[in-house]
Design a protein around this motif. Structure first.
Motif, PDB file in Angstrom:
ATOM      1  N   LYS A 254      -4.048 -13.832   2.135  1.00 61.12           N
ATOM      2  CA  LYS A 254      -3.246 -12.650   2.411  1.00 61.12           C
ATOM      3  C   LYS A 254      -1.995 -12.697   1.537  1.00 61.12           C
ATOM      4  CE  LYS A 254      -6.008 -11.700   5.920  1.00 61.12           C
ATOM      5  NZ  LYS A 254      -6.991 -12.766   5.704  1.00 61.12           N
TER       6      LYS A 254
ATOM      7  N   LYS B  97      -4.413  -4.712   4.577  1.00 58.21           N
ATOM      8  CA  LYS B  97      -4.790  -5.202   5.904  1.00 58.21           C
ATOM      9  C   LYS B  97      -3.989  -4.500   6.989  1.00 58.21           C
ATOM     10  CE  LYS B  97      -4.661  -9.368   8.748  1.00 58.21           C
ATOM     11  NZ  LYS B  97      -5.275  -8.629   9.816  1.00 58.21           N
TER      12      LYS B  97
ATOM     13  N   ASN C 237      -4.863  -7.983   1.454  1.00 61.85           N
ATOM     14  CA  ASN C 237      -5.919  -8.949   1.681  1.00 61.85           C
ATOM     15  C   ASN C 237      -6.773  -9.102   0.423  1.00 61.85           C
ATOM     16  OD1 ASN C 237      -7.419 -10.552   3.837  1.00 61.85           O
ATOM     17  ND2 ASN C 237      -9.073  -9.291   3.009  1.00 61.85           N
TER      18      ASN C 237
ATOM     19  N   THR D 269      -7.645  -8.271  13.811  1.00 63.63           N
ATOM     20  CA  THR D 269      -7.871  -6.917  13.332  1.00 63.63           C
ATOM     21  C   THR D 269      -7.240  -5.910  14.273  1.00 63.63           C
ATOM     22  OG1 THR D 269      -9.965  -7.597  12.361  1.00 63.63           O
ATOM     23  CG2 THR D 269      -9.646  -5.246  12.685  1.00 63.63           C
TER      24      THR D 269
ATOM     25  N   SER E   7      -9.540 -15.083   9.870  1.00 68.08           N
ATOM     26  CA  SER E   7      -9.786 -13.710  10.294  1.00 68.08           C
ATOM     27  C   SER E   7     -10.589 -13.686  11.582  1.00 68.08           C
ATOM     28  CB  SER E   7     -10.557 -12.957   9.195  1.00 68.08           C
ATOM     29  OG  SER E   7     -10.853 -11.646   9.594  1.00 68.08           O
TER      30      SER E   7
ATOM     31  N   GLY F 280      -3.617  -5.838  13.723  1.00 70.21           N
ATOM     32  CA  GLY F 280      -3.257  -5.071  12.531  1.00 70.21           C
ATOM     33  C   GLY F 280      -3.175  -3.597  12.826  1.00 70.21           C
TER      34      GLY F 280
END
Length: 207
Positions: free
Chosen positions: A33, A9, A26, A143, A138, A146
């Protein structure tokens, strides 16, 4: 024991431990996670492998291993995180040469850095994910975070070079009750402080 496939991830910089990073794996067919504390050098190597466009002028250690292995027709078929003891993850490289498989013990950070370079899948056992996995909702912002975390790893080369791979919580959370630990875990996860969450999770596992 059944194997669970994992994907990478991202990498989160440790706010509490200078030079340490949390590698976030992930569950491919789930929402859990698996945070693993790794050293700065390994974090750099993994981040460079994730960023396909970045090519170091000279081979890093994991690049050298890959070049050496390919020269002698050795491939890494898969990586298995097979054991968790006192917060430390143990992994194996499943390699093949001339249709003969060999299993090689490796640190998890090294194994994942090599898996990326060989495009090899990463697995763990279900019981390990049941014990150490963390649920996290999520979303798009997550995202983007990340991606930013990986950028942060690449933009701070001065911190690289210190190796430390241990999730042990020590005495930091030993005085907290189980209820307090679970509340702290929820708080750490909501703040995306995965390295702290990993340490709290390990203290809970000891109970």
């Amino acid at each position: 024991m059944s194997l669970v496939k994992l994907s990478i991830k991202g990498i989160s910089y440790s706010q509490t431990q200078n030079g340490a990073y949390a590698l976030i794996l992930n569950e491919v067919d789930g929402e859990r996670k698996l945070p693993i504390v790794i050293g700065a050098f390994e974090a750099q190597s993994i981040a460079i492998a994730l960023e396909k466009e970045i090519k170091p002028p000279r081979p890093l250690t994991h690049d050298l291993f890959k070049n050496f292995a390919e020269r002698f027709d050795i491939i890494v078929k898969q990586v298995i995180i097979h054991k968790l003891v006192d917060g430390v993850f143990y992994s194996s490289l499943i390699c093949e040469r001339d249709k003969i498989e060999e299993i090689i013990d490796a640190r998890t950070s090294d194994a994942i850095a090599l898996a990326l370079r060989f495009n090899a899948p990463i697995f763990t056992y279900k019981n390990i994910l049941d014990k150490a996995g963390i649920y996290l909702k999520s979303n798009t912002a997550e995202t983007d975070q990340g991606s930013q975390e990986i950028d942060d790893v690449l933009s701070n080369p001065e911190t690289f070079g210190r190796e430390e791979e241990s999730n042990q919580s020590g005495d930091l959370y030993a005085k907290h009750s189980l209820q307090e630990l679970n509340e702290l875990l929820d708080q750490a996860v909501s703040q995306e402080d995965y390295e702290k969450a990993a340490k709290i999770r390990d203290e809970i596992s000891k109970r």
